[in-house]
Design an enzyme around this catalytic site. Sequence first.
Site, PDB file in Angstrom:
ATOM      1  N   GLU A 125      20.065   0.712  12.233  1.00 44.94           N
ATOM      2  CA  GLU A 125      19.978   0.622  13.609  1.00 44.94           C
ATOM      3  C   GLU A 125      20.210   1.994  14.108  1.00 44.94           C
ATOM      4  OE1 GLU A 125      20.485   1.081  17.078  1.00 44.94           O
ATOM      5  OE2 GLU A 125      22.305  -0.254  16.861  1.00 44.94           O
ATOM      6  N   CYS A 170      22.402   3.755  22.166  1.00 46.98           N
ATOM      7  CA  CYS A 170      21.032   4.302  21.478  1.00 46.98           C
ATOM      8  C   CYS A 170      19.822   3.749  21.985  1.00 46.98           C
ATOM      9  CB  CYS A 170      21.446   3.496  20.031  1.00 46.98           C
ATOM     10  SG  CYS A 170      21.709   1.748  19.936  1.00 46.98           S
ATOM     11  N   VAL A 227      21.603  10.674   9.923  1.00 49.57           N
ATOM     12  CA  VAL A 227      22.575   9.985   8.998  1.00 49.57           C
ATOM     13  C   VAL A 227      21.768   8.688   8.312  1.00 49.57           C
ATOM     14  CG1 VAL A 227      24.752   9.177   8.764  1.00 49.57           C
ATOM     15  CG2 VAL A 227      24.386  11.009  10.243  1.00 49.57           C
ATOM     16  N   GLY A 228      20.990   8.123   9.149  1.00 49.38           N
ATOM     17  CA  GLY A 228      20.176   6.893   8.732  1.00 49.38           C
ATOM     18  C   GLY A 228      19.494   7.169   7.306  1.00 49.38           C
TER      19      GLY A 228
END
Length: 503
Positions: free
Chosen positions: A270, A304, A251-252
């Site tokens: 991030e 993460c 998605v980043g």
Amino acid sequence: MSTKLVDHVEITVPTGKTYIQPVGLFINNQHVDSVHGGRVKVYSPSTEKLICEVADADEEDVDIAVKVARAAFQTDAPWRKFSSAQRGRCLSRLADCIEQNLEYLASIETLDNGKSITLARGDVQAAADCFRYYGGWADKDYGQTIETDIKRFAYTRHEPIGVCGQIIPWNFPFLMCAWKIAPAVACGNTIILKTAELTPLSALCLTKFVPECGFPPGVINVLSGDGRRCGNAISSHMDIDKVAFTGSTGVGRMVMRAAASSNLKKVTLELGGKSPNIVFNDADLDSAAVWTNYGIFYNSGQVCCAGSRVYVQEDVYDEFIKRMVAKAKTLKVGDPFAEDTFQGAQVSKQQYERIVSYIESGIAHGAKLEIGGKRHGNLGYFVEPTILSNVTEDMAVGKEEIFGPVLAVIKFKTIEEAIRRGNNSTYGLAAGVHTNNITNAIKVSNALEAGTVWVNCYNLLHHQIPFGGYKESGIGRELGSYGLTNYTQTKAVHINLGMDSPI
């Protein structure tokens, strides 16, 4: 613009306490309905039951929020006339409100996210600390005077970027509000924050305190909605100056493409990780067993920077696995509102099924199941703490981010091999090193391609210390003084003090 005000619903948590839950979009210091009246159903992952419905923002709601945020950023608007010290006081008051409502906010977080109440309390306190920290920074981030020659004077200014879009994940919903909002507001920006679709409740609770803390209308806006419409609208909006995103690397990439193809807005990312936790022969094995467990099972593995790859030097490999398994057996999984629960539920059925499929894949490809591997209980999305040994790096469990309580254990021989294999990943968010040899600790820490390295510990974060990734784990840093650079732009001013004419 929707003028229909949406107030709140009452929510009763399993402890018997009833709390007020805002359910509208927070725009211009009011809770309002979405333009089209859409709703998002919010479920508790620990009970699988519906909690409530909240407003569902789409592109039109984003447009409205951007307009009020832009108006609040105009030079003649009240917010732009606030001194830096005034901004800091607003943030400090917000920190006070959070602490005064800690049990309320933690209970909502636990109900919505499924994490244990003890972890949720820690998140809420950490969020308050983060707001207070950046409140202190508000009047201390300034430029320089630069001496060039006697006929010229130059100085720099750190100026706010403008309207900032912020998209937060579902694993730390309330804490991520602080990580995003606090530095942006300290620097004088206005913000539109999108909650995660699965966990919007605690962020909406935070908005209750915004007006009373002195923030003018339009400075802080919070939208609940999905990524496809609301998130994409923020990333691609032509009147948003910067977007900050925390979530998956996939998605980043989408956020970055949307930002680049729109108005080339500034981006902070991030993203994901598959972090190595390296245990050497000379490590304190009992201590390392505690930290490797904490590194992967904390927050149900939904972190993460989770230490999901544990590399163990060959001389202690078998013994260390025994100690890790023994420690994992002591971790209580279950009711997140029980005070002694360590590991709560996974956030959703989809996430639960994803984790189980990875475990099954690992076993099918030759990994040995040391502990766990299946569902805990019959209600809620609970997965037992799982340790897989004999993992190889070509297995999915050895190289892909699972985002759950699944630990892959891999054997190594030498320091050089540990460094090479630790760096053998597209990710570079974090790493751990366990050894009693300080020379080797520093050597390995310096060689690892990771934004954070923990030595003889793991998963310790603090608002004063920067956090972010190398490689495909992100762009930029959050927290500490470094976090301010995400939300300012530097202007250089040159003043002529009697220079000769150049022509």
